[in-house]
Scaffold this motif. Structure first.
Motif, mmCIF file in Angstrom:
data_model
loop_
_atom_site.group_PDB
_atom_site.id
_atom_site.type_symbol
_atom_site.label_atom_id
_atom_site.label_comp_id
_atom_site.label_asym_id
_atom_site.label_seq_id
_atom_site.Cartn_x
_atom_site.Cartn_y
_atom_site.Cartn_z
ATOM 1 N N PRO A 67 0.839 -1.206 0.000
ATOM 2 C CA PRO A 67 0.000 0.000 0.000
ATOM 3 C C PRO A 67 0.874 1.256 0.000
ATOM 4 N N THR A 71 -2.616 5.452 1.550
ATOM 5 C CA THR A 71 -3.466 4.339 2.007
ATOM 6 C C THR A 71 -3.149 3.997 3.452
ATOM 7 N N GLU A 91 -10.489 -2.628 1.229
ATOM 8 C CA GLU A 91 -9.414 -1.910 0.530
ATOM 9 C C GLU A 91 -8.354 -2.890 0.055
#
Length: 195
Positions: A67, A71, A91
């Motif tokens: 990520p 994020t 996510e």
């Protein structure tokens, strides 16, 4: 030197594409050269052998799957509760399935690792390190649950991703979304451990 690193990255990305579309048996230096649209023999100048190419392709997949800073920052916003964990799992699934080629290539590498002890050792160490980092992050940030919570989420979410990418007709998108929420509901306790 920068150009050489760019070429190496392009070759590794081509190797990932070959793994995802042709499988591990289709991964040859010639196939990588063709996919990268470089002169024949280029990949063999960058990688000592096929095992080296497989190992470095695995590392490159993880580079893509990490990520980004934004994020990670968003993951710390708001309350540390089940709802936050569910958001993080959605996510994660979105990020991983957006890189379908990489995930499928990683599955090929895992299968190949059953026949290549060196690759198995590298993948085992990498996946264990990532799992430990996820456990540490979960506990350090005060998300509900303990190490076992993280391991159970890891196992459940990985299989949901596998279904989504390999047999997308088994569950609708709505069903997959609901399954993630139900998995979090059943695995994650309502309050953080020790609270």
């Amino acid at each position: 030197m920068r150009r050489n690193q760019e070429r190496r990255a392009a070759l590794l990305d081509a190797a990932i594409d070959v793994l995802a579309t042709e499988g591990a048996r289709g991964l040859t230096f010639r196939a990588v050269d063709a996919r990268a649209k470089v002169p024949a023999g280029t990949a063999s100048n960058y990688f000592a052998n096929r095992d080296d190419l497989l190992t470095q392709a695995g590392a490159r997949i993880y580079e893509h799957l990490q990520p980004d800073v934004a994020t990670m920052a968003r993951s710390l916003e708001g309350p540390r509760d089940r709802a936050r964990v569910a958001e993080l799992m959605h996510e994660l699934i979105g990020r991983i399935t957006a890189y379908r080629t990489g995930y499928l290539a990683l599955l090929e590498l895992r299968l190949e690792a059953t026949r290549r002890p060196g690759l198995r050792e590298v993948l085992t160490e990498r996946i264990r390190r990532d799992l430990d980092a996820n456990i540490d992050y979960h506990l350090r940030t005060g998300l509900p649950g303990d190490a076992t919570t993280v391991v159970l989420l890891y196992l459940a979410i990985n299989w949901l991703i596998l279904e989504r990418l390999t047999l997308p007709g088994v569950f609708t998108e709505e069903e997959l979304h609901d399954l993630v929420d139900r998995a979090v509901e059943r695995i994650v306790p309502e309050r953080p451990s020790g609270a």
